[in-house]
Write an enzyme that holds these catalytic residues in place. Structure first.
Site, PDB file in Angstrom:
ATOM      1  N   GLY A 108       0.938  -1.527   4.859  1.00 49.28           N
ATOM      2  CA  GLY A 108       1.139  -2.555   5.791  1.00 49.28           C
ATOM      3  C   GLY A 108       0.042  -3.528   6.041  1.00 49.28           C
ATOM      4  O   GLY A 108       0.087  -4.160   7.140  1.00 49.28           O
ATOM      5  N   GLY A 109      -0.958  -3.701   5.140  1.00 52.94           N
ATOM      6  CA  GLY A 109      -2.047  -4.666   5.442  1.00 52.94           C
ATOM      7  C   GLY A 109      -2.785  -4.485   6.846  1.00 52.94           C
ATOM      8  O   GLY A 109      -3.042  -3.134   7.260  1.00 52.94           O
ATOM      9  N   THR A 125       0.888  -1.137   0.021  1.00 53.00           N
ATOM     10  CA  THR A 125       0.115   0.050  -0.108  1.00 53.00           C
ATOM     11  C   THR A 125       0.978   1.119   0.239  1.00 53.00           C
ATOM     12  O   THR A 125       2.223   1.084   0.477  1.00 53.00           O
ATOM     13  CB  THR A 125      -0.776  -0.008   1.327  1.00 53.00           C
ATOM     14  OG1 THR A 125      -1.694  -1.212   1.542  1.00 53.00           O
ATOM     15  CG2 THR A 125      -1.728   1.176   1.273  1.00 53.00           C
TER      16      THR A 125
END
Length: 526
Positions: free
Chosen positions: A416-417, A334
């Site tokens: 970072g999910g 992201t």
């Protein structure tokens, strides 16, 4: 007004330069963000693309609340091919399940900005230039390219673009993307929503169909960003904002609210780390009920940020012992960016394709990969996040913003999910309650709770410097943990812009290829 009054931060310096290029011309933070979002889709193609999603918080001075924009693509209308499968494919056309919402979000943001006056050709110029002229491949891009080289599902257009010599891209190589430049030129001439109609959309639909995707030209045409009501958590001396469902915004705010209840019990470094980790566990325990499409979440979603639920979650935390934790975190690549313009408008923005290089399916006439966000859906029809037509998936993206009661404002966020709420909490806590500058809060050693990509363990990953400092205490509190190298990309690419009545600060993560810039009005005009 701040002495220094324009700022931009991004995880790639070229995107920061694009944003500052617009701000120096008197453009708004929204216009600068569109310029940077387009540019970073060129130079960080493994982390995001115009085939993905985005979310916005736009804060205008004097407004009651920030403007929130949900540019999340929904699932295709026809999902018949998934009725007989046991798992959703990670890569390839069958992982490309949802629309590409991000450009509709750019359009909605510019429409919501009454001061946005620059021609679209000016806004998109930095992206067009860098796509034509090229850029140097970063280590991050090389690592992602190497990972994709070892996976199935990449289409021939992907191989032609990112493996031109039958091998992955290498750090230091010069890379150009003239096809993507032509897309931006087309949008500059015909408007951003031309992405979803006409010759471009028809070409995308053909590529997706050839790869086995269920997304049709009708699905592409139906893509539409939404202006939504932001979530708000009122803490001691500060109001925190984030995006509502389907994002993790509710988790990010719940973690902060829990910490706010217990912060008086945190004295030492290990107390603060333990508190943030345990608050994360309490919030994430609620995911099966509150993380998913806004029309599918349970009634708990409306209650979770209210005092009774936060109080109960806080009471579940022991400051002397860690709770066990088996959850598996999903990976996520992201980009998060922020801007502040000369009029005080601030933007917190995030854009993604989910996993590195998304589905691995490149649009031949687009020069970009389609997202694989639909991988996060569940095939269990009883699940909140079950796969259904036109439904939005549980989304890791969530940009953050804070308004302090003394007038300070903070735009912050990270990639970072499922690590995003954790890193947001660490950055916010360090600045707000621990007296660190925003630069220190972003750069200081971090941790990540749960499994990350390429790793099956579900423990606490702790950067080496912090592990050496607190390892004994982590053992005492019965945390299951392991050290990882310092400045580790798995910890995300965080950033922040702080606006006060006297000064403006910006921070970019040393774990990224980014840059934070702050300039005064006089400097910008000289």
């Amino acid at each position: 007004m701040s002495q220094f009054n324009i700022a931009f931060t991004a995880p790639h310096k070229t995107a920061t330069e694009a944003g500052m290029f617009i701000l120096r011309q008197g453009g708004t933070a929204t216009e600068a963000m569109v310029a940077a979002a387009a540019t970073i889709s060129v130079v960080y193609p493994h982390m995001n693309s115009i085939g993905g999603d985005s979310f916005w918080l736009i804060d205008n001075l004097g407004a009651d609340a920030p403007i929130a924009i949900d540019a999340c693509g929904a699932a295709a209308a026809d999902l018949a091919q998934y009725q007989s499968v046991k798992a959703i494919a990670d890569r390839g056309g069958r992982s490309a399940i949802t629309q590409a919402g991000t450009i509709s979000g750019w359009h909605a943001a510019l429409q919501a900005d009454n001061n946005a006056k620059l021609p679209l050709a000016t806004v998109l110029k930095p992206a067009i230039d860098v796509a034509k002229q090229g850029f140097e491949v970063t280590q991050s891009l090389q690592m992602a390219a190497e990972k994709l080289f070892a996976t199935e599902g990449r289409n021939q257009a992907f191989k032609d673009l990112y493996e031109p010599n039958d091998r992955p891209l290498r750090q230091g190589e010069h890379f150009t993307n003239p096809t993507l430049a032509r897309v931006f030129e087309h949008l500059a001439e015909h408007g951003l929503m031309a992405f979803y109609s006409g010759e471009l959309a028809a070409s995308f639909a053909r590529d997706l169909a050839a790869a086995g995707s269920s997304i049709t030209i009708e699905d592409i045409a139906a893509t539409q960003a939404q202006v939504v009501t932001p979530l708000k958590a009122s803490l001691d001396g500060v109001d925190c904002y984030n995006l509502p469902a389907p994002t993790q915004g509710v988790h990010s705010l719940a973690i902060l609210a829990i910490i706010d209840r217990l912060k008086s019990r945190a004295i030492s470094d290990i107390d603060w780390m333990h508190l943030v980790v345990e608050a994360t566990k309490q919030s994430f325990n609620l995911r099966p009920q509150i993380w998913g499409d806004p029309n599918a979440v349970t009634e708990l979603y409306e209650q979770v940020l209210q005092a009774p639920v936060i109080d109960q979650l806080a009471q579940n935390i022991s400051m002397s012992k860690a709770e066990p934790w088996p959850f598996n975190a999903a990976p996520g690549d992201t980009v998060w960016l922020a801007a502040r313009d000369k009029n005080g408008q601030m933007v917190s923005f995030i854009q993604s394709i989910y996993w590195e290089f998304g589905s691995g399916v490149v649009m031949r006439d687009g020069g970009f990969v389609w997202n694989n966000r639909g991988v996060s859906f569940s095939l269990d029809p009883r699940a909140v996040n079950s796969l259904q037509p036109h439904k939005k998936p549980a989304h890791t993206l969530n940009p953050a913003f804070a308004r302090y009661h003394d007038g300070r404002r903070l735009a912050y966020g990270t990639m970072g999910g499922e690590g995003q709420p954790q890193t947001q909490a660490k950055v916010f806590t360090d600045y707000t309650w621990r007296g660190k500058s925003v630069v220190e809060a972003v750069a200081s050693p971090r941790w990540l709770l749960g499994r990350t990509w390429g790793d099956s363990s579900t423990d606490l990953k702790v950067e080496q410097q912090l592990a050496e400092q607190l390892g004994f205490e982590l053992d005492r509190l019965r945390h299951k943990w392991q050290p990882v190298p310092d400045n580790n990309e798995m910890m995300g690419h965080a950033g922040a812009i702080l606006d006060t009545q006297t000064h403006l600060e910006a921070a970019s993560d040393p774990r990224s290829d980014g840059q934070a810039s702050v300039e005064s009005a006089a400097e910008a005009q000289s």
